[in-house]
Design an enzyme around this catalytic site. Structure first.
Site: not given
Ligand code: G3P
Length: 218
Positions: A83
């Site tokens: 990533k």
């Molecule tokens: O993996 C990255 C992403 O899915 C993070 O999600 O909920 O922290 O915005 P969030």
């Protein structure tokens, strides 16, 4: 659309994988930090459970540093997808890694505009991750972003998979599927919610009660 589990928690990953719910896993530095375990050791454990793409994020901010980190991460398992952030340095690294022999697959993350996604794909990314919930958080339409990227990729025959990320609730996942996302990466709690329906539970109870009261043998 297929599902990835957005988690670095081994118990969750095991349950989701064994339950046939997911095709792979995505992690990020925040999720790994929450587990408090050695990153590479944790990735090895995850790779022992999951036979599918496992996204692992770099921490360096220079292209050179990202490439070094990526090559080390890729050695953990052939299933590792590196990533990278959607920065100039990140895309430079994606380009280099796509030309490695064999190429190292990358997932360009923190995507908030369709043009970031297109540039990442053109640089050689195998996946792009638009963040739905974080756009919603600032009053923009995260799902519109997913739809725009899918349309552009289809229209221009772009060979890159779209992972709807930052999924916060089941409707995000449903809409991402309708919009044509190839994957949605979802937290464990959302994955569970996606499977559950009160009428399914009530239906099972009623079938079993009717069977019991019939006196029929099994
Ligand atoms: O993996 C990255 C992403 O899915 C993070 O999600 O909920 O922290 O915005 P969030």
């Amino acid at each position: 659309m297929r599902f990835f589990l957005d988690s670095a928690n081994v118990a969750e990953i095991e349950e989701a994988w064994e339950g046939g719910l997911i095709a792979g896993v995505t992690t990020n530095p925040s999720l790994v930090a929450k587990e408090g375990k050695d990153f590479h050791a944790l990735l090895k454990v995850i790779a022992g459970i999951v036979d599918g793409p496992i996204s692992a994020e770099v921490l360096d901010t220079t292209a050179e540093g990202m490439v070094i980190e990526a090559r080390v991460l890729a050695r953990v398992s052939p299933n590792i997808v590196v990533k990278l952030p959607v920065t100039a340095e990140g895309l430079k690294a994606a380009r280099t890694l796509s030309r490695d022999k064999p190429p190292i697959a990358t997932n360009v993350t923190l995507v908030f505009t369709p043009m970031q996604a297109l540039l990442a794909a053109r640089a050689g990314a195998a996946y792009v991750s638009p963040f739905v919930g974080r756009l919603d958080d600032i009053g923009q339409d995260g799902l519109q972003l997913v739809g725009d990227i899918c349309r552009i990729f289809e229209q221009h025959e772009v060979d890159c998979r779209v992972i709807a990320a930052s999924i916060r609730h089941p409707v995000h996942a449903l809409q991402a599927a309708l919009l044509g996302a190839h994957f949605a990466t979802v937290p464990f709690a959302v994955l569970r919610q996606l499977l559950k329906h009160p009428l399914t539970d009530a239906g099972i109870e009623r079938f079993l009660a009717d069977w019991r009261s019939s006196g029929l043998s099994h």
